[in-house]
Write a protein that holds these residues in place. Sequence first.
Motif, mmCIF file in Angstrom:
data_model
loop_
_atom_site.group_PDB
_atom_site.id
_atom_site.type_symbol
_atom_site.label_atom_id
_atom_site.label_comp_id
_atom_site.label_asym_id
_atom_site.label_seq_id
_atom_site.Cartn_x
_atom_site.Cartn_y
_atom_site.Cartn_z
ATOM 1 N N ARG A 19 0.843 -1.188 0.000
ATOM 2 C CA ARG A 19 0.000 0.000 0.000
ATOM 3 C C ARG A 19 0.885 1.248 0.000
ATOM 4 O O ARG A 19 2.042 1.210 0.407
ATOM 5 N N ILE A 20 0.332 2.355 -0.449
ATOM 6 C CA ILE A 20 1.014 3.642 -0.414
ATOM 7 C C ILE A 20 0.541 4.378 0.836
ATOM 8 O O ILE A 20 -0.666 4.548 1.039
ATOM 9 N N THR A 21 1.465 4.787 1.679
ATOM 10 C CA THR A 21 1.110 5.404 2.955
ATOM 11 C C THR A 21 1.367 6.903 2.915
ATOM 12 O O THR A 21 2.490 7.346 2.704
ATOM 13 N N LEU A 22 0.296 7.671 3.105
ATOM 14 C CA LEU A 22 0.380 9.128 3.156
ATOM 15 C C LEU A 22 0.097 9.582 4.576
ATOM 16 O O LEU A 22 -0.910 9.188 5.171
ATOM 17 N N CYS A 62 -5.509 7.907 -10.053
ATOM 18 C CA CYS A 62 -4.491 8.848 -10.505
ATOM 19 C C CYS A 62 -4.180 8.509 -11.951
ATOM 20 O O CYS A 62 -3.639 7.443 -12.239
ATOM 21 N N GLY A 63 -4.557 9.377 -12.850
ATOM 22 C CA GLY A 63 -4.432 9.058 -14.268
ATOM 23 C C GLY A 63 -5.440 7.987 -14.635
ATOM 24 O O GLY A 63 -6.628 8.099 -14.331
ATOM 25 N N PRO A 127 8.755 12.830 -1.024
ATOM 26 C CA PRO A 127 7.483 13.451 -1.437
ATOM 27 C C PRO A 127 6.836 14.177 -0.267
ATOM 28 O O PRO A 127 6.548 13.576 0.772
ATOM 29 N N MET A 128 6.622 15.472 -0.424
ATOM 30 C CA MET A 128 6.094 16.281 0.661
ATOM 31 C C MET A 128 5.383 17.501 0.095
ATOM 32 O O MET A 128 5.785 18.049 -0.939
ATOM 33 N N VAL A 129 4.320 17.935 0.774
ATOM 34 C CA VAL A 129 3.608 19.161 0.410
ATOM 35 C C VAL A 129 3.372 19.958 1.685
ATOM 36 O O VAL A 129 2.884 19.418 2.687
ATOM 37 N N ILE A 130 3.723 21.234 1.677
ATOM 38 C CA ILE A 130 3.442 22.140 2.793
ATOM 39 C C ILE A 130 2.022 22.676 2.619
ATOM 40 O O ILE A 130 1.660 23.164 1.540
ATOM 41 N N VAL A 131 1.220 22.592 3.683
ATOM 42 C CA VAL A 131 -0.191 22.988 3.616
ATOM 43 C C VAL A 131 -0.480 24.046 4.670
ATOM 44 O O VAL A 131 -0.324 23.804 5.873
ATOM 45 N N GLY A 132 -0.906 25.215 4.220
ATOM 46 C CA GLY A 132 -1.357 26.269 5.113
ATOM 47 C C GLY A 132 -2.863 26.178 5.265
ATOM 48 O O GLY A 132 -3.605 26.593 4.376
ATOM 49 N N LEU A 177 0.084 15.756 -3.523
ATOM 50 C CA LEU A 177 0.993 14.839 -2.838
ATOM 51 C C LEU A 177 1.168 13.542 -3.633
ATOM 52 O O LEU A 177 2.287 13.037 -3.768
ATOM 53 N N ILE A 178 0.070 12.994 -4.160
ATOM 54 C CA ILE A 178 0.176 11.789 -4.990
ATOM 55 C C ILE A 178 1.068 12.057 -6.204
ATOM 56 O O ILE A 178 1.893 11.223 -6.593
ATOM 57 N N GLU A 179 0.929 13.233 -6.788
ATOM 58 C CA GLU A 179 1.771 13.588 -7.932
ATOM 59 C C GLU A 179 3.237 13.679 -7.530
ATOM 60 O O GLU A 179 4.128 13.323 -8.312
#
Length: 218
Positions: A19-22, A62-63, A127-132, A177-179
């Motif tokens: 599995r992909i863990t986010l 995704c796609g 893989p990381m995204v900063i979220v405000g 994030l998936i991207e």
Amino acid sequence: MSVGDALPFDVNWERDDHRITLCVVGSGGVGKSCVTVRYLKDEFVEYYDPTIEESYFKEVECGTRTYDVEIIDTAGQDEFADHRNSALAQGDGFLVLFAINSPYSWQELKELRERIVREHEDKGELPMVIVGNKKDLDSHRQVPFDDIVDYCRSIQCPFIETSAKTGLNITEAFQLLIEQVKLVNPTILEEQWHYKIANQKMRNGHIPSRSSKECCIL
């Protein structure tokens, strides 16, 4: 990107390492649970108990492919630090949250991001995204937008502002994030896809022969 129904962690779901863990991380009170629930159920829960740790499974498109994704809503309270540290070590991608009306959460984000990088220093790019979050409180903003942009440019990390209350950019944050996972670590998506297909064929009674080029992981 679209999603199916979310499944809680304790249901009869076949668990495996494919599995992909986010991980949704951040200090207490930034809205991690609200962001997660908004994404999973398109609901806003204004009042909730502090999270120890909750995990959910989603089928994410995704796609042209569908992937099995585990989303971990991590603990933000100091007394649950051990749970959070465990999640930091196992994540394949991270949404790192702060609240735009909380300078403290912004400073905590920087420390948390460094901790995540240290946990995965052997993997290179992460893989990381900063979220405000809490964009609906923009009139009470205490973290300057330009400061956020400068910081994210310095660490070369995508940034997005969201509102769990209104739903603004919630799906887009997870999609981003998936991207990032696909960009940084495409192998994990490819392996998960082939494992998922093999599992589906086995459930349907199809077992590849020895001469088959298909691969079945048992």
